[in-house]
Design a protein around this motif. Structure first.
Motif, PDB file in Angstrom:
ATOM      1  N   VAL A 156      20.471 -34.101 -83.299  1.00 43.83           N
ATOM      2  CA  VAL A 156      21.530 -34.741 -82.522  1.00 43.83           C
ATOM      3  C   VAL A 156      20.870 -35.566 -81.422  1.00 43.83           C
ATOM      4  O   VAL A 156      19.961 -35.096 -80.725  1.00 43.83           O
ATOM      5  N   SER A 157      21.303 -36.815 -81.283  1.00 45.89           N
ATOM      6  CA  SER A 157      20.831 -37.667 -80.187  1.00 45.89           C
ATOM      7  C   SER A 157      21.918 -37.778 -79.133  1.00 45.89           C
ATOM      8  O   SER A 157      23.104 -37.883 -79.460  1.00 45.89           O
ATOM      9  N   THR A 158      21.502 -37.726 -77.878  1.00 46.44           N
ATOM     10  CA  THR A 158      22.452 -37.775 -76.764  1.00 46.44           C
ATOM     11  C   THR A 158      22.155 -38.971 -75.875  1.00 46.44           C
ATOM     12  O   THR A 158      21.077 -39.589 -75.947  1.00 46.44           O
ATOM     13  N   ALA A 159      23.118 -39.286 -75.004  1.00 43.37           N
ATOM     14  CA  ALA A 159      23.019 -40.468 -74.148  1.00 43.37           C
ATOM     15  C   ALA A 159      22.028 -40.294 -73.014  1.00 43.37           C
ATOM     16  O   ALA A 159      21.749 -41.275 -72.305  1.00 43.37           O
ATOM     17  N   ASP A 160      21.494 -39.080 -72.808  1.00 47.28           N
ATOM     18  CA  ASP A 160      20.493 -38.882 -71.756  1.00 47.28           C
ATOM     19  C   ASP A 160      19.077 -39.088 -72.255  1.00 47.28           C
ATOM     20  O   ASP A 160      18.111 -38.770 -71.550  1.00 47.28           O
ATOM     21  N   GLY A 161      18.911 -39.591 -73.470  1.00 49.04           N
ATOM     22  CA  GLY A 161      17.582 -39.907 -73.987  1.00 49.04           C
ATOM     23  C   GLY A 161      16.881 -38.752 -74.647  1.00 49.04           C
ATOM     24  O   GLY A 161      15.640 -38.776 -74.755  1.00 49.04           O
ATOM     25  N   TYR A 162      17.611 -37.777 -75.150  1.00 52.60           N
ATOM     26  CA  TYR A 162      16.999 -36.618 -75.793  1.00 52.60           C
ATOM     27  C   TYR A 162      17.388 -36.545 -77.266  1.00 52.60           C
ATOM     28  O   TYR A 162      18.472 -37.000 -77.670  1.00 52.60           O
ATOM     29  N   LEU A 163      16.491 -35.912 -78.021  1.00 49.40           N
ATOM     30  CA  LEU A 163      16.761 -35.520 -79.400  1.00 49.40           C
ATOM     31  C   LEU A 163      16.868 -34.009 -79.429  1.00 49.40           C
ATOM     32  O   LEU A 163      15.914 -33.297 -79.075  1.00 49.40           O
ATOM     33  N   HIS A 164      18.001 -33.485 -79.867  1.00 49.87           N
ATOM     34  CA  HIS A 164      18.228 -32.056 -79.953  1.00 49.87           C
ATOM     35  C   HIS A 164      18.168 -31.618 -81.412  1.00 49.87           C
ATOM     36  O   HIS A 164      18.807 -32.225 -82.272  1.00 49.87           O
ATOM     37  N   ILE A 165      17.401 -30.560 -81.645  1.00 50.43           N
ATOM     38  CA  ILE A 165      17.253 -30.024 -82.997  1.00 50.43           C
ATOM     39  C   ILE A 165      17.939 -28.664 -83.011  1.00 50.43           C
ATOM     40  O   ILE A 165      17.504 -27.717 -82.346  1.00 50.43           O
ATOM     41  N   LEU A 166      19.025 -28.557 -83.762  1.00 43.40           N
ATOM     42  CA  LEU A 166      19.835 -27.345 -83.835  1.00 43.40           C
ATOM     43  C   LEU A 166      19.714 -26.731 -85.213  1.00 43.40           C
ATOM     44  O   LEU A 166      19.559 -27.435 -86.218  1.00 43.40           O
ATOM     45  N   GLY A 170      23.592 -21.631 -85.956  1.00 42.62           N
ATOM     46  CA  GLY A 170      24.186 -21.544 -84.638  1.00 42.62           C
ATOM     47  C   GLY A 170      23.557 -20.520 -83.725  1.00 42.62           C
ATOM     48  O   GLY A 170      24.203 -20.083 -82.768  1.00 42.62           O
ATOM     49  N   VAL A 171      22.308 -20.112 -83.989  1.00 45.06           N
ATOM     50  CA  VAL A 171      21.628 -19.168 -83.110  1.00 45.06           C
ATOM     51  C   VAL A 171      21.424 -19.805 -81.747  1.00 45.06           C
ATOM     52  O   VAL A 171      21.043 -20.977 -81.640  1.00 45.06           O
ATOM     53  N   ALA A 172      21.659 -19.019 -80.684  1.00 48.17           N
ATOM     54  CA  ALA A 172      21.639 -19.580 -79.333  1.00 48.17           C
ATOM     55  C   ALA A 172      20.265 -20.112 -78.961  1.00 48.17           C
ATOM     56  O   ALA A 172      20.144 -21.186 -78.359  1.00 48.17           O
ATOM     57  N   ASN A 173      19.211 -19.394 -79.293  1.00 44.25           N
ATOM     58  CA  ASN A 173      17.881 -19.855 -78.922  1.00 44.25           C
ATOM     59  C   ASN A 173      17.258 -20.727 -80.005  1.00 44.25           C
ATOM     60  O   ASN A 173      16.078 -21.030 -79.944  1.00 44.25           O
ATOM     61  N   GLY A 174      18.033 -21.065 -81.008  1.00 41.21           N
ATOM     62  CA  GLY A 174      17.482 -21.882 -82.082  1.00 41.21           C
ATOM     63  C   GLY A 174      17.692 -23.358 -81.836  1.00 41.21           C
ATOM     64  O   GLY A 174      18.151 -24.081 -82.715  1.00 41.21           O
ATOM     65  N   ARG A 175      17.390 -23.850 -80.689  1.00 37.28           N
ATOM     66  CA  ARG A 175      17.510 -25.270 -80.371  1.00 37.28           C
ATOM     67  C   ARG A 175      16.351 -25.690 -79.501  1.00 37.28           C
ATOM     68  O   ARG A 175      15.781 -24.886 -78.742  1.00 37.28           O
ATOM     69  N   LYS A 176      16.002 -26.938 -79.629  1.00 42.07           N
ATOM     70  CA  LYS A 176      14.953 -27.514 -78.791  1.00 42.07           C
ATOM     71  C   LYS A 176      15.276 -28.981 -78.582  1.00 42.07           C
ATOM     72  O   LYS A 176      15.930 -29.618 -79.416  1.00 42.07           O
ATOM     73  N   ALA A 177      14.830 -29.488 -77.468  1.00 43.27           N
ATOM     74  CA  ALA A 177      15.121 -30.867 -77.092  1.00 43.27           C
ATOM     75  C   ALA A 177      13.822 -31.635 -76.917  1.00 43.27           C
ATOM     76  O   ALA A 177      12.827 -31.099 -76.419  1.00 43.27           O
ATOM     77  N   ILE A 178      13.822 -32.893 -77.344  1.00 42.88           N
ATOM     78  CA  ILE A 178      12.648 -33.774 -77.256  1.00 42.88           C
ATOM     79  C   ILE A 178      13.068 -35.019 -76.499  1.00 42.88           C
ATOM     80  O   ILE A 178      14.058 -35.676 -76.857  1.00 42.88           O
ATOM     81  N   SER A 179      12.340 -35.333 -75.444  1.00 42.44           N
ATOM     82  CA  SER A 179      12.621 -36.546 -74.672  1.00 42.44           C
ATOM     83  C   SER A 179      11.932 -37.736 -75.325  1.00 42.44           C
ATOM     84  O   SER A 179      10.765 -37.663 -75.750  1.00 42.44           O
ATOM     85  N   LEU A 180      12.667 -38.834 -75.421  1.00 43.15           N
ATOM     86  CA  LEU A 180      12.086 -40.044 -76.024  1.00 43.15           C
ATOM     87  C   LEU A 180      10.926 -40.589 -75.197  1.00 43.15           C
ATOM     88  O   LEU A 180      10.064 -41.303 -75.730  1.00 43.15           O
ATOM     89  N   CYS A 181      10.875 -40.258 -73.910  1.00 46.51           N
ATOM     90  CA  CYS A 181       9.792 -40.769 -73.067  1.00 46.51           C
ATOM     91  C   CYS A 181       8.441 -40.174 -73.451  1.00 46.51           C
ATOM     92  O   CYS A 181       7.400 -40.747 -73.123  1.00 46.51           O
ATOM     93  N   THR A 182       8.469 -39.030 -74.139  1.00 50.00           N
ATOM     94  CA  THR A 182       7.209 -38.388 -74.517  1.00 50.00           C
ATOM     95  C   THR A 182       6.723 -38.814 -75.897  1.00 50.00           C
ATOM     96  O   THR A 182       5.650 -38.384 -76.318  1.00 50.00           O
ATOM     97  N   VAL A 183       7.499 -39.607 -76.617  1.00 51.17           N
ATOM     98  CA  VAL A 183       7.109 -40.049 -77.965  1.00 51.17           C
ATOM     99  C   VAL A 183       6.350 -41.361 -77.851  1.00 51.17           C
ATOM    100  O   VAL A 183       6.873 -42.343 -77.295  1.00 51.17           O
ATOM    101  N   PRO A 184       5.087 -41.410 -78.335  1.00 52.67           N
ATOM    102  CA  PRO A 184       4.329 -42.672 -78.266  1.00 52.67           C
ATOM    103  C   PRO A 184       4.855 -43.693 -79.279  1.00 52.67           C
ATOM    104  O   PRO A 184       5.025 -43.387 -80.460  1.00 52.67           O
ATOM    105  N   PHE A 185       5.106 -44.895 -78.834  1.00 47.00           N
ATOM    106  CA  PHE A 185       5.564 -45.989 -79.687  1.00 47.00           C
ATOM    107  C   PHE A 185       4.566 -47.132 -79.608  1.00 47.00           C
ATOM    108  O   PHE A 185       4.024 -47.436 -78.533  1.00 47.00           O
TER     109      PHE A 185
END
Length: 1184
Positions: A156-166, A170-185
Motif C-alpha cells: 500500500v502506498s500512502t500520501a506521506d511518502g511511504y510504502l506499507h507492506i501488509l 491481518g496480523v498486527a505486527n505483520g506490517r512494515k513501512a518503507i520511506s521513498l527517501c531511503t530508496v536509491p534512484f
C-alpha cells in the motif's frame, strides 16, 4: 487480435441504491469482479454477469473509515482489501456458503443427463453463494493512493511518502513501512548503489503496479515522474530496494504493466501513453514505443483528449485499452498498432453530422478470456441526491457496460473466436482448399486466392448454450487444454492436463471419429506443456521447465482403427536463455535458416526441420542446427532412426514481434515468397526475412548475404499471409449507426453504433520490390517480380510502386540526392505493361507531379508513339490527355489526328467518337478539360442506321433533297456553339476532311462493308458524299474485281446460272453469248465452298430466270439507246440467299442499310465497261 462487435450491454443491479458505482476490480482468475460505491462493496459473477453479494457499511463506520476508494483481490480470491478515504485498509473475507450452495443454477429439461466428473464442474456453471465478512481494519494514518497485491503480501502506498507492506492474514505486527527517501534512484541499476540520487522529500507514489516477470513495481509519482522499483534480493526491505527513473518525463498520471512482454505503459497528462521496457544489460528504463492518436486520422480530437485516465492490458497481454479524462476508448496492439477508437467516425458523429458527447469512463476491467470489457461510466463517484435518474442525461448516468469482443488466435487462416461462436473465412467451395492444394500447381490463380475471392461474408458457427454452460471455457469434461491444439493431417493434436490421472498428456483425436478417449492416441508427458506446434511429421512442445521437445508422428497402417504413434526425437534445454516460461509467446519449427555454411539442396532443405523460432517477449530468436561438424547422410535411413543434429546457440532476428508466419510448402517458381519469414511488428508494420538467390544457378558471391530483412507498412492488421498470392489477409471493424431512440432517455447502448467485423486484404509485393531496389538488389527484385507476373493484380502492383515513389519524392521539401524513381522506371520497362502502368499512374496523380514523373520515365510524346507502334490505341488515348495538359494545342491536335486516323483504320469506333469530341474541344478553346469517357452508347453510334431504317429511297427522289431530310447527321458530332463558332467551323471542316479522306480510301479499296460500319457508327453523310464523288472515286474502273471483292467482303456466294436458264434466252440469238460466258467465268470456286450446291441451284433458279427475262424485256430499248450514245441504265443486283448465307440482325442494324444504298450506285454498261453512278432505285432489304 481483438475486434469490437455488436452493442454494449448494460448490467442492472437488483438492489436500488442512491449510491452509484465508480470502481470495478476483477479477481485474479477474473471469475468475479468487485464493484465499489461510496459505502458499498458488491461482488458480481463473471459469466453470467449477475450480482452475488453486497456489503453496505453502516453510517457510523462510514464516518470513521471514510468513503471507499479502491479495491484489490487476494491471488486465491479468498479476500478483498478496500482502501478508505481516512487512511484505513478494510480486509474482507469472501466466505463460501458450501460446495452445494449456489445462488443461481441453470434449469434443464427433464431427462437431461447430468454427470459431475471433474472438480469445479458445478461451480463453473452456477453462480456460488458467497458472503462478505469484515476483519479488523488497518489504520495507516495517511491517505491511501494505491493498492497492489504481491503474492502473500499487500503493498500500500500512502500520501506521506511511504510504502506499507501488509500481510493478508491481518496480523498486527505483520506490517512494515518503507520511506521513498531511503530508496536509491538513478538512471540505471549499475549506478544506483552509490546512494540516493533524486530528491524525494514530499513526494509520494500516485499509482503503481507489480510486474511478475520484471520482479518490481512500475510507479508514477505525484510530481509526474516515472520510475521502477525492484528488490536486489528476495526480501522486500528498505535496504534491499533500488530504483531507476525515466528522464525527461514529468507528466505521468497512471501505469499498467504487461507481464508477458515485460512492458510498462505510463499514461501522461498530454494524452500520450509511453511504453517502457527494462534494458537487460544496464537495468535502465528504455522507451519502446508510444501510443498516440494521429492528426491524420483524428484531426478534431488528437490533441484535445486530456490526460490519460486508465490503462488496462487484456488477459493475454496482446492488446491494451486506454481512456482519457474527456472520455472515449482506444485499443492498441502490444507494440502500438492502432485497432479502434471511439473518438472518431460513427462513434463520435451522428448521421446528420452533429457531434456526440464522448462517454466518460471512471473504471474498467477485462473479463475472463478477454471476450468482455466491463466499464463503469459517469462521474468518479458521489450520490445522485434528490435528482431523479430520468432527469440525468444518459451520458452522465453511472452504469456498468459490458463490451463484447471477438479475437483471432490462428495464424494459418482468418479465424475469429468469440465467447460462443466461431467466425470462419471460407473460400469458394468449387476451388481447392489452400491447406490441401498441391504445391506444384501451375495455375495463374494460386491456392490462396480462393480464400480471398470466395465468400464475402463470414461463416458463423454457433456453439450451443447448453454445451457452454457445462464446458465454459470450452474444454473436454475430464481434461483441460494447456498448450493449445493443432491439426496434423486428419488428426487433432492436443496438449492437455488429465484431471482424473492428474497427468500432462499429448493426445491425438481422429477427425472422423467421436471426441472420445477410446479413439485417441495418448502419450504421457513429464512436464506441463505451454505451447504446441506442428511441422510436417514433427510436433514441437515448449514446456514449463523452459525445455523444447521434438516428437515424430507416424500413422499406423496395420491397426484396424486409424491411429498414430508419437515418439520423442530430441529435447533441448532453454533455461539459460529464458528467464521465465511465461515470456514465450510462440514456438515454431521451420526449414528457414541463415544460410551460413549450408550444404543442402533447395528441395531437400525445404523438407527438413532446420531451425526453431521462439518469440520471447517480442524478441524473435532462432536456434538452427549445427552443421559445422562431419555429417553422415543416408537416404535409406528413416528420420526416426537417424540421430538429429544439435542446435547452435540462439541468435536474435528481430525486435517487437507480435506474430510470425512461415510455411512448409514448396514451389520452385515462387521460392522467394515461400522460403521467406514474415513478421508482424505492430506500429512498425511488417517485416520479411527474404532469401536471395543467384540468377541462372550461378555461384553466389561469398561477400553477399543470402537473406535480408525488409520492413514495410500496410494499412490493415495482418491475421494471415497468403504466400503464393503475395497477399495479407485481415479484418477490420465497421460500424452501423442506430438512431431509433432520441432524447434524454436514450440508453447508453444506443449512443454506440452497432459494430461488425469485415474481412479485408492488402497487396504487399510493391513494398518488397521497392525495398530491394533501394538496396541495389534489382536482380533479386526482377526475379521476384517475374515469379509473380501471372497474378491477376500484378499490373496494379507496378502502378502502386510507381505512385508511392512519385508521391514521396515529388512532394519532398528536401532535395533527394539519390532519387529512386528513375530506377523504378527502368525496372518496370522489363515488363510489357510499362506503357499502361505509367499513364495509369499519371492520370491518378496530381498535374503538378507530371513533370517530375515524365522527367524520369521519358517524354510523353515518345511514349505515345510507342503505343501507336504497339497498336495499343486505348493507352495512346490516355497519353493524349497527358499531352493535352502538358503541350500546346497544336501538338495535341497533331497527335490526336494521328491517333484518329489509326483508330479509323482499325475500326475503333468508340475511340473515334471520343477523338472527334477531343479535336472539337481543342478547337473551341477547351483544351484544359479532358474529354469525358461516356458510359453509354452515344447517339452518333446509331444515327446512320436510324436514317436508313426510317427512310425508303425512291427513284424519283434526288440525292440533293436527302441532305435536308428528317435527320441531321452532322449534329451527332456535338458541335460546340458560342463565341468560338469560327474556330469550331474550322475544326468541323478539318474533321470532315479526315472522314471524307478515310471514306475515299475505303471506297477505292472496294471495302463497302467497312464503309457501311464507318457511316453508321460515326454518322457520316454517305449519300451526299457519294453524289459528290460520282465522277471520282465512286467510278468503278474494274467491275469484275469490284464484284469479286464485294462477294468476298460480305461472304456472299456467286450466282449460279442453271443450264435451262442459260440456254433458253440465248437460243434466239438476240443476246451476246459473251455475257453469260463472262458471268460463268467470273465465279470463284473458293467463294462457293461455304454453300450447298444442290440447295443453292434449286433456290437460285427462279431468281435467275426472272432476272434474265427482265433483261430480255428491255433489250430492245437498250440497243436503241446504245446507237445514240452511252446512256445510264438501271442494274438490279440480287444477292442469292442460301441456307448458309443470311442477313443477320447485327449486320442489318449496323451497316446493311448503308451498304445497300451504295450497291445500287454501280451501273452496268452493255459491254461490261466502266460503270457510272446513276439514279437510285427504291430498295428495302429486310433481315431474315
Amino acid at each position: 487480435m481483438y475486434f469490437l462487435t455488436g452493442w454494449p450491454r448494460r448490467l442492472l443491479s437488483p438492489l436500488r441504491s442512491a449510491e452509484v458505482p465508480f470502481h470495478i476490480q476483477p479477481s485474479s482468475q477474473r471469475f468475479y469482479f468487485a464493484v465499489l460505491s461510496e459505502t458499498q462493496l458488491s461482488v458480481w459473477f463473471g459469466r453470467p454477469s449477475v450480482l452475488i453479494v453486497s456489503y453496505i457499511e453502516s453510517a457510523k463506520a462510514a464516518a470513521q473509515f471514510g468513503f471507499y476508494q479502491q479495491a484489490e483481490w487476494k491471488p486465491d480470491d479468498s479476500m478483498i482489501a478496500v482502501a478508505a478515504a481516512n487512511g484505513y485498509v478494510l480486509l474482507f473475507d469472501v466466505v463460501s456458503a458450501g460446495e452445494d450452495k449456489f445462488l443461481y443454477e441453470p434449469v434443464y429439461p427433464k431427462g437431461n443427463p447430468r454427470v459431475k466428473v471433474t472438480p469445479g464442474y458445478k461451480e463453473e456453471q452456477c453462480a456460488p453463494a458467497l458472503s462478505l465478512e469484515m476483519k479488523k481494519p488497518v489504520d495507516l494514518e495517511a491517505p491511501i493512493t494505491s493498492l497492489q497485491s504481491m503474492q502473500e503480501d499487500l503493498v500500500v502506498s500512502t500520501a506521506d511518502g511511504y510504502l506499507h507492506i501488509l500481510h493478508w492474514d491481518g496480523v498486527a505486527n505483520g506490517r512494515k513501512a518503507i520511506s521513498l527517501c531511503t530508496v536509491p534512484f538513478s538512471l540505471d541499476l549499475q549506478s544506483s548503489r552509490g546512494g540516493p540520487s533524486l530528491d524525494f522529500d514530499g513526494v509520494h507514489i500516485l499509482d503503481m503496479e507489480y510486474c511478475v516477470t520484471l520482479d518490481g513495481f512500475a510507479v508514477v509519482f505525484d510530481d509526474g515522474r516515472l520510475g521502477f522499483i525492484t528488490p536486489m534480493a528476495n526480501r522486500f526491505t528498505a535496504d534491499q530496494l533500488q530504483g531507476v527513473w525515466a528522464p525527461d518525463v514529468t507528466d505521468g498520471t497512471c501505469v499498467a504493466v504487461n507481464n508477458k512482454y515485460r512492458l510498462m505503459a505510463f499514461g501522461c497528462a498530454s494524452g500520450l501513453v509511453l511504453v517502457y521496457t527494462i534494458d537487460n544489460a544496464t537495468g535502465s528504463m528504455q522507451l519502446s514505443h508510444r501510443l498516440e492518436l494521429t492528426p491524420k486520422h483524428y484531426p478534431d480530437i488528437w490533441n484535445k483528449t486530456g490526460p490519460v485516465k486508465l490503462i488496462q492490458w487484456s488477459p493475454d497481454y496482446s492488446v491494451v485499452m486506454v481512456t482519457w479524462e474527456c472520455g472515449g476508448l482506444s485499443l492498441w496492439s502490444v507494440f502500438g498498432a492502432h485497432l479502434i477508437c471511439t473518438l472518431g467516425e460513427d462513434f463520435a458523429y451522428r448521421s446528420d453530422g452533429t457531434k456526440k458527447e464522448p462517454i466518460k469512463i471512471s473504471s474498467m476491467s477485462w473479463g475472463a478470456e478477454g471476450y468482455h470489457l466491463w466499464a463503469v461510466t459517469g462521474s468518479d463517484g458521489g450520490r445522485q441526491g434528490d435528482q431523479e435518474p430520468e432527469d440525468i442525461p444518459a451520458l452522465q448516468q453511472p452504469v456498468i457496460l459490458q463490451f463484447q469482443f471477438i479475437k483471432s488466435n490462428n495464424q494459418e487462416q482468418v479465424l475469429l473466436l468469440g465467447e460462443d461462436r466461431l467466425y470462419l473465412a471460407c473460400g469458394d467451395p468449387t476451388q481447392s482448399s489452400p491447406l490441401h492444394s498441391p504445391s506444384t500447381s501451375s495455375s495463374s490463380v494460386s491456392q490462396g486466392l480462393s480464400t480471398l475471392l470466395g465468400h464475402k461474408h463470414w461463416h458463423v458457427v454457433q456453439t450451443q448454450s447448453t454445451y457452454l454452460e457445462s464446458n465454459w471455457p470450452i474444454r473436454e469434461q475430464n481434461m483441460t487444454v494447456t498448450g493449445g491444439l493443432v491439426w496434423w493431417n486428419d488428426f487433432i493434436v492436443v496438449a492437455c492436463y488429465n484431471f482424473i490421472d492428474q497427468q500432462e498428456e499429448l493426445r491425438l483425436y481422429l477427425r472422423t471419429s467421436n471426441l472420445d478417449n477410446a479413439f485417441s492416441s495418448i502419450t504421457k508427458l513429464h512436464s506441463d506443456t505451454l505451447l504446441l506446434n506442428v511441422f510436417r511429421d514433427m510436433v514441437i512442445l515448449f514446456r514449463a521447465d523452459c525445455s523444447i521437445c521434438l516428437y515424430s508422428i507416424e500413422r499406423k497402417q496395420e491397426s484396424p482403427n486409424p491411429c498414430a504413434s508419437v515418439e520423442l526425437l530430441q529435447e533441448v534445454s532453454m533455461s539459460r536463455y529464458i528467464p521465465h516460461p511465461g515470456l514465450v509467446v510462440s514456438v515454431t519449427l521451420t526449414s528457414v535458416r541463415t544460410e551460413t555454411g549450408i550444404t543442402l539442396k533447395a528441395p531437400q532443405q525445404a523438407c527438413v526441420a532446420e531451425s526453431i523460432l521462439l518469440n520471447l517477449a517480442g524478441q524473435l530468436i532462432m536456434l538452427q542446427r549445427d552443421r559445422s561438424g562431419p555429417q553422415v547422410r543416408d537416404k535409406e535411413t528413416f528420420p526416426s532412426q537417424k540421430k538429429l543434429l544439435p542446435f547452435c546457440p540462439p541468435v536474435v532476428l528481430a525486435q517487437c514481434v507480435e506474430n510470425v508466419w512461415t510455411t512448409c510448402r514448396t514451389n520452385r517458381k515462387k521460392r522467394h515468397l515461400l522460403e521467406a519469414l514474415w513478421l508482424a511488428c505492430g506500429e512498425a508494420g511488417m517485416k520479411v526475412w527474404l532469401p536471395l538467390f543467384p540468377r541462372d544457378h550461378r555461384k553466389p558471391h561469398s561477400f553477399l548475404s543470402r537473406r535480408i530483412m525488409l520492413p514495410f507498412h500496410i494499412n490493415i492488421y495482418p491475421l494471415a499471409v497468403l504466400f503464393e498470392d503475395a497477399l495479407v489477409l485481415g479484418a477490420t471493424n465497421e460500424t452501423v449507426l442506430y438512431e431509433g431512440l432520441t432524447g434524454s432517455r436514450e440508453p447508453p447502448e444506443a449512443l454506440f453504433p452497432f459494430c461488425t467485423v469485415e474481412r479485408t486484404s492488402q497487396i504487399y509485393l510493391h513494398h518488397i520490390l521497392r525495398q530491394l531496389l533501394v538496396r541495389n538488389l534489382g536482380e533479386q527484385a526482377l526475379l521476384l517480380a517475374q515469379s509473380c507476373a501471372g497474378l491477376p493484380y500484378f499490373p496494379h502492383v507496378l502502378e502502386l510502386m510507381v505512385h508511392v515513389v512519385l508521391e514521396e519524392e515529388a512532394t519532398s521539401r528536401e532535395p533527394i540526392p539519390d532519387p529512386l524513381l528513375p530506377t523504378v522506371a527502368k525496372f518496370i520497362t522489363e515488363f510489357p505493361l510499362f506503357l499502361q502502368t505509367i499513364v495509369h499512374c499519371a492520370r491518378k496523380t496530381e498535374y503538378a507531379l507530371w513533370n517530375y514523373l515524365f522527367a524520369a520515365v521519358g517524354n510523353p510524346k515518345d511514349l505515345f508513339e510507342e503505343c501507336l507502334m504497339a497498336q495499343d490505341l486505348d493507352t495512346a488515348a490516355s497519353y493524349l490527355i497527358i499531352l493535352q495538359n502538358m503541350e500546346v494545342p497544336a501538338v495535341s491536335r497533331q497527335h490526336a489526328t494521328l491517333l484518329f486516323n489509326t483508330a479509323l483504320e482499325q475500326g475503333k469506333w468508340d475511340l473515334c467518337r471520343h477523338m472527334i469530341r477531343f479535336l472539337k474541344a481543342i478547337g473551341s478553346g477547351e483544351s484544359e478539360t479532358p474529354p469525358p469517357t461516356p458510359t453509354t452508347q452515344e447517339a452518333s453510334s446509331t444515327g446512320g442506321f436510324e436514317f436508313f431504317r426510317h427512310r425508303s429511297i425512291s427513284l424519283s427522289q434526288s440525292a440533293d433533297s436527302l441532305l435536308t431530310g428528317k435527320f441531321n447527321l452532322q449534329k451527332t458530332l456535338s458541335m460546340p456553339s458560342g463565341p468560338s463558332a469560327k474556330s469550331d467551323c474550322t475544326e468541323s471542316m478539318y474533321i470532315d476532311l479526315m472522314l471524307s479522306r478515310h471514306a475515299r480510301r475505303l471506297l477505292e479499296q472496294v471495302r463497302l462493308k467497312d464503309l457501311g460500319y464507318f457511316s453508321a457508327q460515326l454518322g457520316f453523310e454517305l449519300i451526299g458524299w457519294l453524289c459528290k464523288e460520282r465522277t471520282r472515286v465512286a467510278r468503278v474502273d474494274d467491275f469484275v474485281t469490284a464484284l469479286k471483292r464485294l462477294h468476298e467482303d460480305f461472304l456472299w456466294p456467286f450466282p449460279v446460272i442453271p443450264a435451262c436458264s442459260v440456254n433458253s434466252p440465248f437460243k434466239n440469238g438476240r443476246y451476246r453469248t459473251a455475257l453469260g460466258t463472262q458471268l460463268l467465268k467470273s465465279q470463284s470456286a473458293d467463294s462457293l465452298l461455304n454453300s450447298e450446291p444442290d440447295s443453292t441451284s434449286h433456290q437460285a433458279a427462279p431468281r435467275s430466270h426472272s432476272w434474265l427475262h427482265g433483261l430480255g424485256g428491255e433489250q430492245k430499248e437498250m440497243d436503241t439507246a446504245s446507237s445514240h450514245g452511252q446512256q445510264p441504265q438501271e442494274a438490279f443486283l440480287s444477292p442469292l440467299v442460301s441456307k448458309g448465307t443470311r442477313f443477320k440482325g447485327s449486320l442489318s442494324a449496323t451497316c446493311g442499310m448503308a451498304v445497300s444504298s451504295v450497291l445500287w450506285f454501280l451501273g452496268l454498261s452493255p459491254d461490261c465497261g466502266p460503270a457510272v453512278v446513276t439514279s437510285i432505285p427504291s430498295v428495302v432489304i429486310k433481315p431474315n
